[in-house]
Design an enzyme around this catalytic site. Structure first.
Site, PDB file in Angstrom:
ATOM      1  N   CYS A 163       5.184  -7.235   5.435  1.00  0.00           N
ATOM      2  CA  CYS A 163       6.437  -7.767   4.891  1.00  0.00           C
ATOM      3  C   CYS A 163       6.549  -7.531   3.388  1.00  0.00           C
ATOM      4  O   CYS A 163       7.587  -7.118   2.894  1.00  0.00           O
ATOM      5  CB  CYS A 163       6.560  -9.249   5.199  1.00  0.00           C
ATOM      6  N   HIS A 164       5.462  -7.816   2.648  1.00  0.00           N
ATOM      7  CA  HIS A 164       5.522  -7.689   1.198  1.00  0.00           C
ATOM      8  C   HIS A 164       4.325  -6.964   0.613  1.00  0.00           C
ATOM      9  O   HIS A 164       4.155  -6.911  -0.599  1.00  0.00           O
ATOM     10  CB  HIS A 164       5.676  -9.074   0.555  1.00  0.00           C
ATOM     11  N   GLY A 165       3.440  -6.441   1.456  1.00  0.00           N
ATOM     12  CA  GLY A 165       2.363  -5.581   0.993  1.00  0.00           C
ATOM     13  C   GLY A 165       1.106  -6.260   0.499  1.00  0.00           C
ATOM     14  O   GLY A 165       0.425  -5.717  -0.366  1.00  0.00           O
TER      15      GLY A 165
END
Length: 170
Positions: A134-136
């Protein structure tokens, strides 16, 4: 003397009325307070036992506990060595591997990313641990945050080994 008796009688009536009133309020309040306790279904979810006898080294399983995924990974010797070799100065949220896994072979942690609550993917990312797409956020083989926006390591729930094949979570 009769005035003295009236005063004593009046005091007794006030005291008796107060006691009856307090007992009545307590009896009325008890069901309201008692209903705030968790019911049997919630208490049943407080712990869960997981049979890990079929999990081979290098494999991980995901179980649900209190509605959240829990990752249970049986780590290989290489993964344990790699996790222990990491310098604490390299970590955003420094924690020793020994503090995260009571038995080095088994890593038990909540499968919820500490950034925004996504579920990371196992055996992915730059550190061969977990990766939150989702956001790394990248986690290592000990579930410690190594790269990305997540502020802390994956959470370790309270757990214990009931026997060599069963882990009790909660």
């Amino acid at each position: 003397m009769s005035d003295q008796k009236k005063v004593n009688r009046r005091d007794f009536i006030y005291t008796a009325s107060t006691v009856v009133g307090v007992v009545g309020v307590g009896a009325a309040a008890w069901p309201l307070i008692d209903q705030m306790n968790p019911d049997a279904s919630v208490k049943a979810l407080a712990t869960t036992e997981v049979d890990v006898s079929l999990v081979q080294p290098g494999q991980s399983i995901t179980v649900l506990w209190r509605g959240k995924p829990v990752f249970i990974k049986r780590r290989t010797e290489n993964e344990i060595t790699e996790a222990k070799a990491v310098s604490l100065t390299e970590l955003k949220h420094p924690e020793k591997d020994e503090d995260r896994a009571s038995n080095p072979e088994w890593l038990v942690m909540l499968g919820v990313c500490t950034h925004l609550g996504c579920v990371p993917l196992a055996d992915k990312g730059d550190y061969n641990g977990w990766f939150c797409p989702c956001h790394g956020s990248h986690y290592d083989t000990s579930g410690r945050i190594r790269k990305g926006p997540a502020p802390t390591n994956l959470e370790i729930p309270k757990y214990e080994f009931v026997n060599s094949n069963t882990i009790k979570i909660g």
